[in-house]
Design a protein around this motif. Sequence first.
Motif, PDB file in Angstrom:
ATOM      1  N   ASN A 116       0.876  -1.167   0.000  1.00  0.00           N
ATOM      2  CA  ASN A 116       0.000   0.000   0.000  1.00  0.00           C
ATOM      3  C   ASN A 116       0.915   1.219   0.000  1.00  0.00           C
ATOM      4  O   ASN A 116       1.452   1.608   1.038  1.00  0.00           O
ATOM      5  N   CYS A 117       1.108   1.799  -1.168  1.00  0.00           N
ATOM      6  CA  CYS A 117       2.073   2.896  -1.332  1.00  0.00           C
ATOM      7  C   CYS A 117       1.373   4.246  -1.291  1.00  0.00           C
ATOM      8  O   CYS A 117       0.520   4.536  -2.141  1.00  0.00           O
ATOM      9  N   GLY A 118       1.745   5.063  -0.330  1.00  0.00           N
ATOM     10  CA  GLY A 118       1.273   6.432  -0.251  1.00  0.00           C
ATOM     11  C   GLY A 118       2.357   7.387  -0.698  1.00  0.00           C
ATOM     12  O   GLY A 118       3.458   6.975  -1.084  1.00  0.00           O
ATOM     13  N   SER A 119       2.077   8.672  -0.617  1.00  0.00           N
ATOM     14  CA  SER A 119       3.054   9.658  -1.074  1.00  0.00           C
ATOM     15  C   SER A 119       4.305   9.663  -0.211  1.00  0.00           C
ATOM     16  O   SER A 119       5.413   9.903  -0.699  1.00  0.00           O
ATOM     17  N   SER A 120       4.164   9.386   1.096  1.00  0.00           N
ATOM     18  CA  SER A 120       5.319   9.410   1.994  1.00  0.00           C
ATOM     19  C   SER A 120       5.417   8.143   2.834  1.00  0.00           C
ATOM     20  O   SER A 120       6.057   8.131   3.880  1.00  0.00           O
ATOM     21  N   SER A 121       4.768   7.074   2.377  1.00  0.00           N
ATOM     22  CA  SER A 121       4.789   5.839   3.147  1.00  0.00           C
ATOM     23  C   SER A 121       4.632   4.627   2.233  1.00  0.00           C
ATOM     24  O   SER A 121       4.111   4.740   1.109  1.00  0.00           O
ATOM     25  N   VAL A 122       5.098   3.490   2.717  1.00  0.00           N
ATOM     26  CA  VAL A 122       4.871   2.208   2.048  1.00  0.00           C
ATOM     27  C   VAL A 122       4.544   1.185   3.135  1.00  0.00           C
ATOM     28  O   VAL A 122       5.404   0.844   3.943  1.00  0.00           O
ATOM     29  N   LYS A 123       3.288   0.729   3.172  1.00  0.00           N
ATOM     30  CA  LYS A 123       2.901  -0.307   4.124  1.00  0.00           C
ATOM     31  C   LYS A 123       2.931  -1.663   3.424  1.00  0.00           C
ATOM     32  O   LYS A 123       2.656  -1.754   2.225  1.00  0.00           O
ATOM     33  N   TYR A 124       3.256  -2.711   4.185  1.00  0.00           N
ATOM     34  CA  TYR A 124       3.323  -4.031   3.570  1.00  0.00           C
ATOM     35  C   TYR A 124       2.880  -5.122   4.532  1.00  0.00           C
ATOM     36  O   TYR A 124       2.958  -4.979   5.756  1.00  0.00           O
ATOM     37  N   LYS A 125       2.410  -6.235   3.958  1.00  0.00           N
ATOM     38  CA  LYS A 125       2.143  -7.471   4.683  1.00  0.00           C
ATOM     39  C   LYS A 125       2.496  -8.637   3.763  1.00  0.00           C
ATOM     40  O   LYS A 125       2.171  -8.602   2.563  1.00  0.00           O
ATOM     41  N   LEU A 126       3.136  -9.636   4.315  1.00  0.00           N
ATOM     42  CA  LEU A 126       3.425 -10.852   3.575  1.00  0.00           C
ATOM     43  C   LEU A 126       2.564 -11.973   4.151  1.00  0.00           C
ATOM     44  O   LEU A 126       2.644 -12.273   5.346  1.00  0.00           O
ATOM     45  N   PHE A 127       1.713 -12.562   3.302  1.00  0.00           N
ATOM     46  CA  PHE A 127       0.791 -13.610   3.727  1.00  0.00           C
ATOM     47  C   PHE A 127       1.231 -14.968   3.206  1.00  0.00           C
ATOM     48  O   PHE A 127       1.684 -15.086   2.050  1.00  0.00           O
ATOM     49  N   ASN A 128       1.083 -15.980   4.022  1.00  0.00           N
ATOM     50  CA  ASN A 128       1.099 -17.362   3.553  1.00  0.00           C
ATOM     51  C   ASN A 128      -0.354 -17.768   3.405  1.00  0.00           C
ATOM     52  O   ASN A 128      -1.042 -18.036   4.389  1.00  0.00           O
ATOM     53  N   MET A 129      -0.844 -17.787   2.182  1.00  0.00           N
ATOM     54  CA  MET A 129      -2.276 -17.990   1.957  1.00  0.00           C
ATOM     55  C   MET A 129      -2.716 -19.426   2.213  1.00  0.00           C
ATOM     56  O   MET A 129      -3.901 -19.688   2.350  1.00  0.00           O
ATOM     57  N   ASP A 130      -1.768 -20.354   2.292  1.00  0.00           N
ATOM     58  CA  ASP A 130      -2.141 -21.743   2.579  1.00  0.00           C
ATOM     59  C   ASP A 130      -2.791 -21.847   3.958  1.00  0.00           C
ATOM     60  O   ASP A 130      -3.751 -22.592   4.152  1.00  0.00           O
ATOM     61  N   GLY A 131      -2.237 -21.086   4.912  1.00  0.00           N
ATOM     62  CA  GLY A 131      -2.811 -21.101   6.253  1.00  0.00           C
ATOM     63  C   GLY A 131      -3.372 -19.764   6.664  1.00  0.00           C
ATOM     64  O   GLY A 131      -3.750 -19.561   7.823  1.00  0.00           O
ATOM     65  N   GLN A 132      -3.420 -18.827   5.692  1.00  0.00           N
ATOM     66  CA  GLN A 132      -3.884 -17.458   5.939  1.00  0.00           C
ATOM     67  C   GLN A 132      -3.111 -16.817   7.094  1.00  0.00           C
ATOM     68  O   GLN A 132      -3.676 -16.095   7.920  1.00  0.00           O
ATOM     69  N   ASP A 133      -1.805 -17.077   7.110  1.00  0.00           N
ATOM     70  CA  ASP A 133      -0.945 -16.536   8.162  1.00  0.00           C
ATOM     71  C   ASP A 133      -0.243 -15.277   7.678  1.00  0.00           C
ATOM     72  O   ASP A 133       0.141 -15.178   6.503  1.00  0.00           O
ATOM     73  N   VAL A 134      -0.050 -14.314   8.595  1.00  0.00           N
ATOM     74  CA  VAL A 134       0.753 -13.132   8.302  1.00  0.00           C
ATOM     75  C   VAL A 134       2.184 -13.440   8.709  1.00  0.00           C
ATOM     76  O   VAL A 134       2.493 -13.629   9.885  1.00  0.00           O
ATOM     77  N   LEU A 135       3.084 -13.495   7.722  1.00  0.00           N
ATOM     78  CA  LEU A 135       4.487 -13.816   7.980  1.00  0.00           C
ATOM     79  C   LEU A 135       5.293 -12.585   8.361  1.00  0.00           C
ATOM     80  O   LEU A 135       6.254 -12.689   9.130  1.00  0.00           O
ATOM     81  N   ALA A 136       4.921 -11.441   7.823  1.00  0.00           N
ATOM     82  CA  ALA A 136       5.655 -10.203   8.101  1.00  0.00           C
ATOM     83  C   ALA A 136       4.747  -9.022   7.822  1.00  0.00           C
ATOM     84  O   ALA A 136       3.889  -9.071   6.937  1.00  0.00           O
TER      85      ALA A 136
END
Length: 400
Positions: A7-27
């Motif tokens: 999710n890139c904004g003008s002064s920010s970049v938010k991120y999430k890394l998902f393992n969709m097999d278990g719907q887990d948030v890895l980072a």
Amino acid sequence: MKILVLNCGSSSVKYKLFNMDGQDVLAQGGVEKLGMPGSFLKFTLPDGEKVVLEKDLPEHTVAIEFILSILIDEKYGCIQSYNEIDAVGHRVVHGAEEFNSSVEITPEVIGKMVECIDLAPLHNPPNLKGIRAISSLLPEIRQVGVFDTAFHQTMPPYAYMYGLPYSYYKKYGIRRYGFHGTSHRYVSRRACDILGVRYEDQKIITAHIGNGGSITAIKDGKSVDTSMGLTPVEGLLMGTRCGDIDAGALAYLMDREGLDAKGVSDLINKRSGVWGLSGISSDMRDIEAAVADGDKRATMALDVYNYRIRKYIGAYAAALGGCDILVFTGGVGENQWRTRQVVCENMEYMGMKIDVAKNDGMRGEEMVISTPDSKVTVMVVPTDEEYMIASDTLEILTKK
């Protein structure tokens, strides 16, 4: 499948890394103060520890490259190599009438996104920078764009047309588009999952309220009206945005204050709303503290804020011909229990009854806060736009 959401904004970049097999948030984490002195990356480790790494991050490609390096870092990383990332999903704010669903990114799609820049000059350019950064850094990876406006493309013309000459709609696309669509779509579906009811049979009002805010009327699984318009200014009172205003008042101020188009945009986007009325803050936590101290302007600002929410809920109940489910989400909707109570306590005419004891102090949880005999089920559902983006990305890429 592992999917990275950006999710890139003008002064920010938010991120999430998902393992969709278990719907887990890895980072998960984000870069803040991008392109400014003191830029940094803040992220959360699996054990809950928060890490802040300061680094000169002048633009989006450098920031995303830094995020990627942390994902494979020996100390902080969660994957061994970039080859483990199967796809990247991007939040894109404005898709105009070009996109009524999420799509895989192609040169043709990018060209259409560029055409939408005039409608979202603050948001679409950084969204595009994120896509181009991934194309540069990971050229083989597939990417998907998920549009804030897409969910609202089911609105009928009588809900989205302005009372302006029709030629402006044809020439410039001037109409109501709505935003926060990914959030409204997620929480409305999630509410039905929790209740065990069929999504396509419900009349749902979703209130995504926070520093930015919008309310959506959903009938039979489709958005039929929403409070934001051509831009995210229309509708509710927000942190620094004015919401609904008489256009004649702006013409009057342009004349009296000597404002040009840029000056008006700055006024209605950055100097108005709760901050403009209270003179204290755009943060509702600060406003509630000031109200508790007896500040009259803060009390007025909060009253206006709450009243607008209630008014739109009532209007959309009329538009839907009733309401089965009311969902609160967003920073205020999930955490400011007093606002939920004030908004709902005058809705008895709709058969809505809030359980004051259950609502009191409740923050950030999935919960039904109405009484068992309430004709409208009132709920709090924390939003998860990133998961919705990852889910759309998975669905699109596994179809091919």
